[in-house]
Design an enzyme around this catalytic site. Structure first.
Site, PDB file in Angstrom:
ATOM      1  N   ASP A 177     -19.705  -7.889  65.154  1.00  0.00           N
ATOM      2  CA  ASP A 177     -19.474  -6.848  66.163  1.00  0.00           C
ATOM      3  C   ASP A 177     -17.998  -6.463  66.221  1.00  0.00           C
ATOM      4  O   ASP A 177     -17.135  -7.163  65.682  1.00  0.00           O
ATOM      5  CB  ASP A 177     -19.961  -7.366  67.526  1.00  0.00           C
ATOM      6  CG  ASP A 177     -20.450  -6.250  68.428  1.00  0.00           C
ATOM      7  OD1 ASP A 177     -20.081  -5.078  68.205  1.00  0.00           O
ATOM      8  OD2 ASP A 177     -21.198  -6.548  69.375  1.00  0.00           O
ATOM      9  N   ASP A 183     -26.254   0.828  71.188  1.00  0.00           N
ATOM     10  CA  ASP A 183     -26.563  -0.040  72.329  1.00  0.00           C
ATOM     11  C   ASP A 183     -27.587   0.625  73.245  1.00  0.00           C
ATOM     12  O   ASP A 183     -28.143  -0.023  74.128  1.00  0.00           O
ATOM     13  CB  ASP A 183     -25.285  -0.352  73.121  1.00  0.00           C
ATOM     14  CG  ASP A 183     -24.502  -1.492  72.485  1.00  0.00           C
ATOM     15  OD1 ASP A 183     -25.032  -2.145  71.569  1.00  0.00           O
ATOM     16  OD2 ASP A 183     -23.350  -1.719  72.904  1.00  0.00           O
TER      17      ASP A 183
END
Ligand code: GLA
Length: 747
Positions: free
Chosen positions: A488, A558
């Site tokens: 990430d 997301d």
């Protein structure tokens, strides 16, 4: 600096070369060789033919490389007259600036985007690159250019992909002068289109939780710049473009020129229409705040700019890119391995991960057919929330008193492999790492260090930071049986200083950071060949053809609202394959929109990509488990078509469409699956009839409704022609409805 070459793609290209040599030796009269590169000595013209595409350029009377043709494949005997520089259009528009160049240095009255701009230590900034020599080495053409007086060499590379005709272009700049100089702007390549006024540009824009909106605009006089100044690829634009001619374009018809830049640092693609209606597209690292100091004797290798042409509309352009990605670019390509069905803990447990909680989720995930269990953020350092812990990559002893092994063993006993979240390039100021090495972050001496999500960016360009990041990741993978990393990256750069090096070298950070990122990924993969990696940056903030050479998949967004996802996934697949597009089924109502969607709808939305599940399984009812078990099994039966097949966008959710429909056809055309979604029906209008694509017209296919219903009059079996020309009526009414159909070719 140089970009790490990928062994698998080298192997692939060697195979292509061997094939070409074989066909030459046997004298096989191939009407159309997969790849052909030839130089017409008399006219001084290069012809590159691959798949259905031809690319032609010549050496003009001034020894400049001049674009001549890019489009549908020409006949092998087609010849072109020698390239001739465009005449001076006016005393204000000199010949050099109106001639369509392959790669132009900034000098000699050039007003369009240059491909290379250099400042020399004596203040000279004039650069004129002329053809010197070339070499054809199998499927690769290289051309050496040199400045008219200085020892600056540029080698241009052209390497077509045999299967798709997509051309890789990049450049290597070499400093053979006696002093360092500074590259202030550099492109991998410039692409030239025939003069025209009805070009339409498509590009992708977005933001966190709203990635990959498809935008369309005419290519008007002036310049459009797609870019990231953020240090990495970014959510705001994606380094991809497609251009067609409005007068002839359809979703599956008409010519489309497209390209994608393989660079995960700050980047730019400029689309420029000049005063003579000529259109040029160039791309490379972002020239804003750029300044790469190249020492004498050093080489600078640009990223690869991929460019292709399809005569089958924007749909065909996407399919060519998908094919290139899946068959050539992803690690170990072309491999048949499909994405496993994944479970991820993030939306269920947030930072509250611990051994019993994860074990409970793992047991439930395994019961519905999940194949990979991934523990997300929260397992390391003093990570209770997003204020602390990043940088301290030891297992949190309160949450996992016996380390990760008991959880990993449990996951394995449930016949799943284990994956873990990491965010290697970041540090919270509240961490042991930052307390020990405050100088490791990007910063300007004495200036503020702006935090985002309470974190700072480690300067990966520094050798010690690179060694630290590689070291902890290698240790993690060596000490634990981990099959998958979700890598990430949750903020963009600010204050991009590198005070540890000389002021004139500090801007090298833009390039060195990204190259170290790639080289860490390459080193990790070489040392741990079984490990797969996902590129994530707060969702789809680091999706590009640079990093795809090192990662197996992307976290798309997301935003996991299954309705919003139709739009995000639609945009994503313009440039990137469903086989690398992760899509999770999460809870309803969603945290994003507080929207309630059925579990079936949520599954069908995610089944258009690589399926994952991110819901809190502790809250599921027995009915939910039964539905999920059925849908996961359904997905496994069609995932090969979805992940590796040909995608057709039958109806896009663009322009506020009430419907969204995709179809995936297997490579051998023996199977197809259709996913149909309805936002909201109105005024008694029925769902539009669906006309399938890509089937074998003469074969017979049975149709099965996996979910939802089709009209009673629908035959159980019919020809491919029937399904494509007559079409099929799906019975969808109401709000947020979905259906899935499967077609199987009769044996
Ligand atoms: C990012 C990712 C999410 C999740 C969180 C964890 O936002 O995109 O999927 O991993 O970080 O902090």
């Amino acid at each position: 600096m140089s970009l790490a070459a990928k062994p698998a793609s080298r192997l692939f290209h060697r195979l292509v070369c061997l094939l070409m040599i074989f066909s030459a030796i046997t004298g096989a009269a191939l009407a159309q060789q997969a790849v052909s590169i030839r130089f017409d000595q008399a006219a001084r013209i290069f012809h590159i033919d691959a798949a259905d595409t031809s690319y032609v350029f010549g050496i003009n009377e001034h020894a400049d490389l001049q674009a001549l043709y890019w489009g549908k494949r020409l006949a092998s005997g087609d010849t072109f007259p020698a390239a001739k520089a465009s005449p001076e259009a006016a005393s204000f528009d000199l010949s050099f600036t109106v001639t369509p160049h392959e790669f132009a240095g900034w000098g000699s009255g050039l007003y369009v985007e240059p491909d290379l701009k250099i400042t020399f230590p004596d203040g000279n900034r004039d650069l004129e690159l002329k053809y010197v020599s070339h070499a054809i080495d199998g499927d690769k053409l290289s051309i050496v250019m040199k400045d008219i007086s200085r020892e600056v060499y540029v080698t241009l590379y052209y390497q077509p992909d045999a299967e798709t005709g997509i051309l890789r272009r990049w450049a290597v700049i070499e400093n053979r002068t006696s002093e360092p100089f500074t590259i202030e702007q550099v492109s991998a390549a410039t692409w030239n289109l025939p003069r025209g006024t009805d070009y339409r540009l498509r590009y992708l824009s977005g933001r966190w939780a709203a990635e990959d909106t498809v935008n369309e605009q005419m290519v008007e006089p002036g310049k459009t710049t797609l870019e990231s100044r953020r240090g990495t690829t970014g959510h705001q634009n994606n380094p991809w473009f497609a251009i067609d001619k409005l007068s002839t374009a359809g979703a599956e018809t008409g010519g489309v020129w497209f390209g994608a830049l393989g660079w995960s640092g700050s980047w730019q693609i400029t689309i420029e229409r000049d005063q003579l209606q000529q259109v040029r597209i160039s791309g490379g690292p972002n020239s804003f705040d750029f300044g790469y100091r190249l020492q004498k004797g050093e080489k600078f290798e640009t990223p690869i700019f991929y460019g292709g042409y399809s005569s089958e509309g924007i749909g065909g352009a996407s399919r060519l890119l998908h094919r290139l990605e899946m068959d050539t670019l992803v690690p170990n390509a072309p491999h048949e391995k499909l994405r496993p069905v994944l479970y991820n803990s993030w939306e269920a447990t947030g930072f509250n991960v611990d051994e019993p909680g994860q074990v409970a989720l793992a047991e439930k995930a395994a019961s519905i057919g999940v194949e990979r269990f991934v523990m997300d953020d929260g397992w390391f350092g003093q990570r209770k929330d997003d204020h602390a812990g990043l940088g301290d990559w030891y297992v949190n002893p309160q949450k996992f008193p016996h380390g990760l092994k008991p959880l990993i063993d449990k996951v394995h006993s449930l016949h799943m492999d284990f994956g873990l979240w990491v965010e290697p390039e970041m540090v919270n100021p509240d961490s042991d790492l930052y307390r020990k090495h405050p100088d490791w972050v990007l910063n300007f001496t004495g200036r503020p260090r702006t935090e985002g999500r309470n974190q700072l960016v480690l300067n990966l360009a520094r050798p010690d930071v690179r060694a630290y990041v590689l070291g902890f990741l290698d240790k993690l993978l060596t000490e634990n049986d981990i099959a998958f990393l979700k890598w990430d990256y949750n903020r963009n750069w600010s204050e991009p200083g590198w005070p540890a090096v000389a002021p004139e070298d500090q801007k090298n950070v833009y390039v060195d950071f990204t190259n170290n990122y790639y080289s860490i990924l390459a080193d990790l993969r070489a040392k741990h060949p079984g490990v797969e990696i996902e590129s994530c940056s707060g969702g789809g903030g680091r999706v590009d053809l640079g990093v795809i050479r090192y990662v197996d998949e992307f976290w798309t967004s997301d935003n996991t609202d299954a309705f919003d996802r139709l739009t995000i996934q639609n945009g994503f697949t313009y440039a990137y394959a469903p086989g690398v597009m992760m899509a999770w089924v999460t809870d309803s109502p969603t945290w994003v929109n507080n929207r309630t969607l059925s579990l079936e709808y949520r599954f069908l939305s995610s089944m258009q990509g690589s399926l994952g599940i991110g819901a809190n399984l502790n809250k599921w009812t027995p009915e939910d488990f039964a539905t999920a078990t059925k849908m996961v099994a359904q997905y496994k039966s069609i995932r090969e078509l979805v992940q590796r097949g040909s995608l057709y966008r039958l109806i896009t959710p663009e322009h506020d469409s009430e419907q969204s429909v995709t179809e995936s056809v297997s490579r051998d055309k023996s199977q197809a699956v259709v996913f149909a979604f309805l936002h909201s029906s109105g005024e008694l209008y029925p769902y539009p009839r669906l006309y399938l694509r890509g089937l074998d017209a003469n074969a017979s296919y049975t149709l099965t409704a996996l979910d939802g219903k089709v009209a009673e009059t629908t035959p159980a079996a019919a020809s491919g022609a029937y399904w494509m020309e007559h079409g099929v009526d799906v019975l969808l009414r109401g709000d947020f409805q979905a259906a899935a159909l499967k077609l199987d070719r009769a044996p």
